[in-house]
Design an enzyme around this catalytic site. Structure first.
Site, mmCIF file in Angstrom:
data_model
loop_
_atom_site.group_PDB
_atom_site.id
_atom_site.type_symbol
_atom_site.label_atom_id
_atom_site.label_comp_id
_atom_site.label_asym_id
_atom_site.label_seq_id
_atom_site.Cartn_x
_atom_site.Cartn_y
_atom_site.Cartn_z
ATOM 1 N N HIS A 1 -7.887 -5.493 -0.092
ATOM 2 C CA HIS A 1 -6.593 -4.819 -0.013
ATOM 3 C C HIS A 1 -5.763 -5.287 1.173
ATOM 4 C CE1 HIS A 1 -3.649 -1.646 -0.504
ATOM 5 N NE2 HIS A 1 -3.880 -1.207 0.718
ATOM 6 N N ARG B 1 -11.650 6.650 9.910
ATOM 7 C CA ARG B 1 -11.161 5.269 9.908
ATOM 8 C C ARG B 1 -12.245 4.310 9.427
ATOM 9 N NH1 ARG B 1 -6.837 1.926 9.346
ATOM 10 N NH2 ARG B 1 -7.006 0.079 10.671
ATOM 11 N N ASP C 1 -8.761 -6.628 -4.544
ATOM 12 C CA ASP C 1 -8.314 -5.323 -4.052
ATOM 13 C C ASP C 1 -8.881 -4.236 -4.967
ATOM 14 O OD1 ASP C 1 -7.014 -3.054 -3.179
ATOM 15 O OD2 ASP C 1 -4.998 -3.917 -3.243
ATOM 16 N N SER D 1 0.839 -1.193 0.000
ATOM 17 C CA SER D 1 0.000 0.000 0.000
ATOM 18 C C SER D 1 0.883 1.255 0.000
ATOM 19 C CB SER D 1 -0.948 -0.038 1.196
ATOM 20 O OG SER D 1 -1.983 0.899 1.072
#
EC number: 2.3.1.31
Length: 389
Positions: free
Chosen positions: A360, A231, A327, A161
């Site tokens: 992901h 978040r 992903d 990432s």
């Protein structure tokens, strides 16, 4: 956990539990924003022993909300390191064989200079007075850390990432210092969709009345609600529809019928609320703004005249790229475009697409195919580097 909740500042920001390297006015960090950061510090962890030839060093780059505690207990959360399943004695990245380095990125909140760090000019946390940090700035700081260890060439740089973005920047900016590179679940630029998700998160933080323009430490109360919502929104992008359906479906949370209210009726609602609440215990809201911005600004092709292959011109670094079929944050086509650019640059590159429905975040999980790919690539590169098994 209390270190982040209590008091007016985060103790880990200035006095981290891990080793820290401090640079004075004589060694400023040049930033893409056009300014110099000085003094500054880098917090890091190391595992294993650097060999006499200094040829067995592996740099691990962490993701957006990661830190330097890759293979040891996190001093804030008390949880195992975020990649302990991969790194350690006898593991795939064997610390009996390799010297592993992982640093908290500049702009972070666990010891490297970031918005929660004390600004020496004011004696208060930087807040938004810290210049915007880029991926390239992070890598420049890491390069200074690597110089400190006397390492001329890293055996491998790897990460997923945002960590993968750092890997690509390392390979582009310092190709002569990277023998092998392993970018996982990443891209050479941030897409407009990803920028959009980040903007939603930033606006959630900045809309919290406790944010106070980033000066919340002075008020003794942090923008926890806004950061928790940020978040929650981001966490959805780390998963996949199939994984969410398998784990939660439309199951109710600790009840047999709908409440016809706005409590967490569904398990997925409860799960996301939990993710948000636990996140604010370990992360700084301003750092979240800075980290997401650094990813949004990343565009390796734009930095090289618009042609991605030119970012890797003449490289002798060995590459292996890994993507995951589910992903949707960094879909496989992102990795393929990097592979095509590396092929155009004449680089040595392999590519692994892993079939999984874990989304992901699969790069952080116990994913056997990922481990097999890393093991094979590291083993092949080690033989080419002349490192004994």
């Amino acid at each position: 956990m209390a270190a982040l909740r209590a008091g007016k500042t985060n103790n880990e920001a200035d006095q981290p539990s891990s080793p820290v390297l401090r640079f004075g006015a004589d060694k400023p960090l040049k930033l893409d924003a056009g300014t110099l950061l000085s003094p500054f510090q880098i917090a890091y962890q190391t595992y294993g022993t650097l060999n006499d030839a200094r040829s067995n060093a592996i740099l691990v780059c962490h993701a957006l909300t990661g830190d330097q505690h890759v293979a040891n207990t996190n001093p804030v959360t008390g949880k195992p390191g975020w990649w302990e399943v991969l790194i350690g004695p006898g593991r795939i990245i064997d610390t009996n064989r390799f010297f592993v380095i992982c640093s908290n990125v500049i702009g972070g909140c666990l010891g490297s200079t970031g918005p929660a760090s004390t600004n020496p000019a004011t004696g208060k946390p930087y807040g938004l007075d810290l210049p915007v940090i880029t991926i390239r700035d992070m890598v420049r700081a890491q390069q200074m850390l690597i110089d400190h260890f006397g390492i001329e060439k890293l055996f491998c740089v790897l990460g997923g990432s945002m960590g993968g973005m750092q890997v690509l920047e390392w390979a582009s900016s310092y190709p002569e210092r990277v023998f092998s590179a392993l970018p996982i679940a990443t891209g050479a630029r941030h897409s407009s969709q990803n920028i959009a998700f980040h903007e939603v998160g930033r606006q959630a933080v900045m809309a919290d009345p406790d944010w106070h323009g980033g000066k919340y430490f002075e008020n003794g109360k942090r923008p926890e609600k806004g950061l928790a919502v940020a978040r929650m929104a981001a966490h959805i992008t780390y998963l996949s529809e199939a994984a969410l359906h398998r784990k939660f479906g439309r199951n109710l949370q600790d009840r047999e019928a709908l409440t016809f209210g706005f409590d967490a009726d569904f398990q997925i609602e409860s799960y996301l609320r939990h993710q948000g609440m636990t996140f604010v215990d370990r992360f700084d809201a301003n750092s979240y703004l800075y980290m997401t911005r650094s990813m949004d600004y990343f565009d390796l092709a734009a930095d090289h005249g618009g042609r991605l292959a030119d970012a890797f011109a003449g490289t002798k670094t060995r590459f292996c790229l890994v993507s995951f079929t589910s992903d949707w944050l960094f879909p496989t086509e992102e990795s393929r475009s990097i592979v095509h650019a590396l092929n155009a640059a004449g680089a040595s590159v392999s590519f692994v697409e892993i079939e999984t429905d874990r989304g992901h975040d699969a790069f952080l999980l116990d994913e056997p195919e990922l481990f097999a790919a890393i093991n094979g690539f590291i083993g092949s590169a080690a033989r080419a580097r002349g490192l004994s098994a």
